[in-house]
Enzyme design. Structure first.
Site, PDB file in Angstrom:
ATOM      1  N   CYS A   1     -38.202  -0.265 -46.563  1.00  0.00           N
ATOM      2  CA  CYS A   1     -38.416  -0.302 -48.012  1.00  0.00           C
ATOM      3  C   CYS A   1     -39.581  -1.236 -48.349  1.00  0.00           C
ATOM      4  O   CYS A   1     -40.727  -0.906 -48.094  1.00  0.00           O
ATOM      5  CB  CYS A   1     -37.127  -0.694 -48.727  1.00  0.00           C
ATOM      6  SG  CYS A   1     -37.176  -0.377 -50.524  1.00  0.00           S
TER       7      CYS A   1
ATOM      8  N   HIS B   1     -33.846   3.567 -46.810  1.00  0.00           N
ATOM      9  CA  HIS B   1     -33.042   2.550 -46.127  1.00  0.00           C
ATOM     10  C   HIS B   1     -32.200   3.204 -45.031  1.00  0.00           C
ATOM     11  O   HIS B   1     -31.167   3.815 -45.331  1.00  0.00           O
ATOM     12  CB  HIS B   1     -32.109   1.857 -47.127  1.00  0.00           C
ATOM     13  CG  HIS B   1     -32.795   0.903 -48.036  1.00  0.00           C
ATOM     14  ND1 HIS B   1     -32.872  -0.450 -47.783  1.00  0.00           N
ATOM     15  CD2 HIS B   1     -33.445   1.110 -49.207  1.00  0.00           C
ATOM     16  CE1 HIS B   1     -33.547  -1.032 -48.764  1.00  0.00           C
ATOM     17  NE2 HIS B   1     -33.904  -0.114 -49.632  1.00  0.00           N
TER      18      HIS B   1
ATOM     19  N   GLU C   1     -30.212   1.776 -42.981  1.00  0.00           N
ATOM     20  CA  GLU C   1     -28.912   1.115 -42.953  1.00  0.00           C
ATOM     21  C   GLU C   1     -28.006   1.534 -44.095  1.00  0.00           C
ATOM     22  O   GLU C   1     -26.820   1.188 -44.127  1.00  0.00           O
ATOM     23  CB  GLU C   1     -29.095  -0.407 -42.954  1.00  0.00           C
ATOM     24  CG  GLU C   1     -29.383  -1.049 -44.302  1.00  0.00           C
ATOM     25  CD  GLU C   1     -30.813  -0.879 -44.810  1.00  0.00           C
ATOM     26  OE1 GLU C   1     -31.149  -1.486 -45.833  1.00  0.00           O
ATOM     27  OE2 GLU C   1     -31.593  -0.113 -44.182  1.00  0.00           O
TER      28      GLU C   1
ATOM     29  N   ASP D   1     -11.319  -0.297 -58.428  1.00  0.00           N
ATOM     30  CA  ASP D   1     -10.967  -1.430 -59.279  1.00  0.00           C
ATOM     31  C   ASP D   1     -10.107  -2.375 -58.452  1.00  0.00           C
ATOM     32  O   ASP D   1      -8.984  -2.038 -58.052  1.00  0.00           O
ATOM     33  CB  ASP D   1     -10.187  -0.955 -60.509  1.00  0.00           C
ATOM     34  CG  ASP D   1     -11.052  -0.147 -61.465  1.00  0.00           C
ATOM     35  OD1 ASP D   1     -12.283  -0.259 -61.377  1.00  0.00           O
ATOM     36  OD2 ASP D   1     -10.501   0.599 -62.293  1.00  0.00           O
TER      37      ASP D   1
ATOM     38  N   ASP E   1     -19.016  -0.587 -71.555  1.00  0.00           N
ATOM     39  CA  ASP E   1     -17.642  -0.137 -71.820  1.00  0.00           C
ATOM     40  C   ASP E   1     -17.423   0.031 -73.325  1.00  0.00           C
ATOM     41  O   ASP E   1     -16.881  -0.856 -73.981  1.00  0.00           O
ATOM     42  CB  ASP E   1     -16.632  -1.162 -71.288  1.00  0.00           C
ATOM     43  CG  ASP E   1     -16.720  -1.339 -69.782  1.00  0.00           C
ATOM     44  OD1 ASP E   1     -16.895  -0.334 -69.087  1.00  0.00           O
ATOM     45  OD2 ASP E   1     -16.613  -2.481 -69.311  1.00  0.00           O
TER      46      ASP E   1
END
Length: 559
Positions: A83, A193, A195, A242, A408
């Site tokens: 990158c 990337h 990885e 969550d 939210d």
């Protein structure tokens, strides 16, 4: 055992833990480069650049790494840049620190790194895209040409007559063709990337190291190129976990209805609300979703912080453990803010908190309440930036692509588009998503502190302000839809995605594969997220992707 150790050039920014884990997965050991003298002694260098070009080159220069690195590269010795590690090989970049003159790159490859045009496309370019091979190389010999890899960047190196001989592969994004990998002799670098590119990326990493080992790295051969060939960015399927402590102090993955994560107890059996809903352990579930083809995984820490985030060791350990075996992007949200420890009086900045998460394995940090505060302050100041908000400080060091803002909101129904404060963007709801009493108009009121605190600012305004302050992506939720399994809030997704030029992740409401296809067709979002339907095994990730493909929406195949 390999005959050499991999010299890792970690200049101190971003998540390099996954690069280390990918090297270990390939069976090689690591030698950390901490002094300039180690560079010319290295057998093979991997430079995982994360962050902004200007700050990266400044740090390289301050550490005395730049000149030895130029010498090493001039000697055609094994090198893999990732990158920003590729971009620094060029002569210069338009990405530099505000108010400071541009810093030259390493100057190994002719050309200048420039920015994608936000007026023509969504920027940053985030997600899984393909590669068009310009050379045959040992680095790509074990992967299929049509295997997608993961990109996350706002700046790119265009193919020019001067750098054409360096191009290993190119990729197209909208109407722009950019260099996605370079190789000349033993010097290799990728814009993507490895990885974070799943099994495909691990094969690339292993092939590079094994080619160094057996001396075949420089064995490349030019290929005939179809100048009209194009690649396409896939739509991402993101899985959210969550995470919070249960009543016994253990970290669990939970899910609720409109942010209520406790079990409902039957009247007459148990008085009051039940315990925290437990859907599994974070690392185990995340590993499962990686194996099943999730394109990204988001850990959203919804525990109320009684202590500082720096001391939130269980969540840091989750990231560290997850990154050992999960090679797709990891986002962490919850508590990314500045705070003071009342006991010691010590203060940590949001940048220091984010840095700790990056070092633990996060690729992106997600901010919520702090972003609402910053948006309100920006408006109050008449649009004047301070340069000191969490969004600004983190994106300045790590790049906008590392900063996600989670919004939210909840619906506030109004009679018409002209019947509320003009500062709020009122939207008209579509026939299949009207309010519970047939309401056709609403604005989306932002909340903070996990939906518990309402603010007098709308989601569109917060999104615009967040982009201005340095966010690279919006994770867009809707409290009204959360846990309902009736589909994403299309009106909200359209309103926000049309108001910003950064990618938008649709969240809240998914219950079946059709909901993903629906939001991708009706709103200009780049990714869609779900949680409960995957946790409860009601829907498989591959079923979602197959439905997308059957409706003409490109989805990554997990190889």
């Amino acid at each position: 055992m390999p005959s050499f150790k991999v010299s890792l050039l970690d200049y101190g920014a971003g998540n390099v833990r996954s690069v280390r884990n990918a090297i270990f997965a390939a069976g090689f050991e690591i030698q950390e480069i901490t002094e300039p003298g180690q560079i010319l002694e290295a057998k093979a260098i991997i430079f995982p650049g994360v962050g902004a070009f200007g700050s990266a080159m400044r740090v390289l220069k301050e550490k005395g790494f730049d000149e030895p690195l130029r010498q090493y590269l001039a000697q055609n010795r094994p090198f893999l840049g990732i990158c920003l590690g590729m971009q620094t090989l060029f002569e210069s970049s338009d990405e530099h620190e505000p108010g400071k003159p541009p810093i030259p790159g390493l100057g190994v490859i002719p050309g200048k790194v420039i920015k994608f045009d936000e007026t023509k496309m969504t920027v940053p370019h985030i997600g899984w895209n393909g590669r068009i091979l310009h050379q045959q190389s040992p680095v790509f010999e074990n992967v299929n040409n049509d295997d997608d890899v993961y990109f996350v960047h706002s700046f790119y190196a265009p193919v020019t007559a001067e750098n054409k001989e360096w191009v290993l592969s190119s990729t197209t994004y909208e109407d722009e063709r950019f260099i996605s990998a370079v190789q000349k002799g033993c010097v290799v670098a990728t814009q993507f990337h490895p990885e974070k590119s799943g099994p495909t990326g691990l094969k690339v990493m292993r092939a590079f190291l094994e080619a160094v080992e057996n001396g075949t790295l420089g064995s490349t051969k030019p290929l005939e190129i179809d100048e009209t060939a194009t690649t396409h960015l896939t739509k991402r399927v993101v899985v959210a976990l969550d995470v919070r402590t249960n009543d016994h102090g253990d970290l669990v993955v939970t899910k609720g209805d409109q942010y209520d994560v406790r079990e409902n107890q039957k009247e007459g059996v148990v008085t009051g609300r039940g315990g925290v809903r437990n859907l599994g352990k974070p690392v185990a579930l995340a590993s499962r979703y990686y194996q099943e083809g999730g394109d990204e995984i988001a850990f959203l820490n919804i525990t109320s912080f009684r202590q500082g985030v720096i001391e939130d060791m269980p969540m840091l350990q989750v990231l560290e453990e997850a990154s050992k075996n999960i090679f797709v992007p990891l986002t962490v949200g919850g508590g990314i803010r500045s705070y003071s420890d009342p006991a010691s009086g010590q203060t940590w900045s949001a940048l220091e908190v984010a840095s700790r998460y990056f070092r633990a394995g996060a690729d992106k940090v997600s901010m919520g309440s702090d972003a609402v505060d910053a948006a309100e302050a920006l408006i109050a100041s008449g649009g004047k930036k301070t340069g000191e908000t969490s969004l600004e400080t983190i994106s300045r060091v790590y790049g906008v692509q590392a900063v996600v803002v989670s919004i939210d909101p909840k619906r506030v129904y109004v009679a018409s588009q002209d019947s509320t404060d003009k500062k709020h963007v009122v939207v008209e709801l579509e026939g299949d998503q009207l309010g519970p009493n047939g309401e056709r108009f609403c604005w989306y009121q932002c909340t903070a502190k996990g939906g518990r605190e309402e603010r007098d600012i709308c989601a569109v305004t917060v999104a615009r302000c967040s982009e201005a302050l340095g966010a690279g992506e919006i994770m867009l939720n809707c409290i009204d839809m959360d846990g309902q399994c009736k589909g994403f809030d299309i009106a909200l997704m359209k309103a926000v995605s049309e108001a910003v030029t950064i990618p938008v992740i649709a969240s809240s409401g998914a219950g079946k594969p059709e909901h993903f296809t629906d939001v991708f067709k009706r709103a200009n979002v780049q990714a869609a997220l779900a949680a409960g339907m995957f946790h409860r095994k009601e829907v498989e990730i591959e079923a979602v992707k197959e439905h997308m493909r059957s409706n003409g929406i490109r989805a990554r195949t997990c190889s």
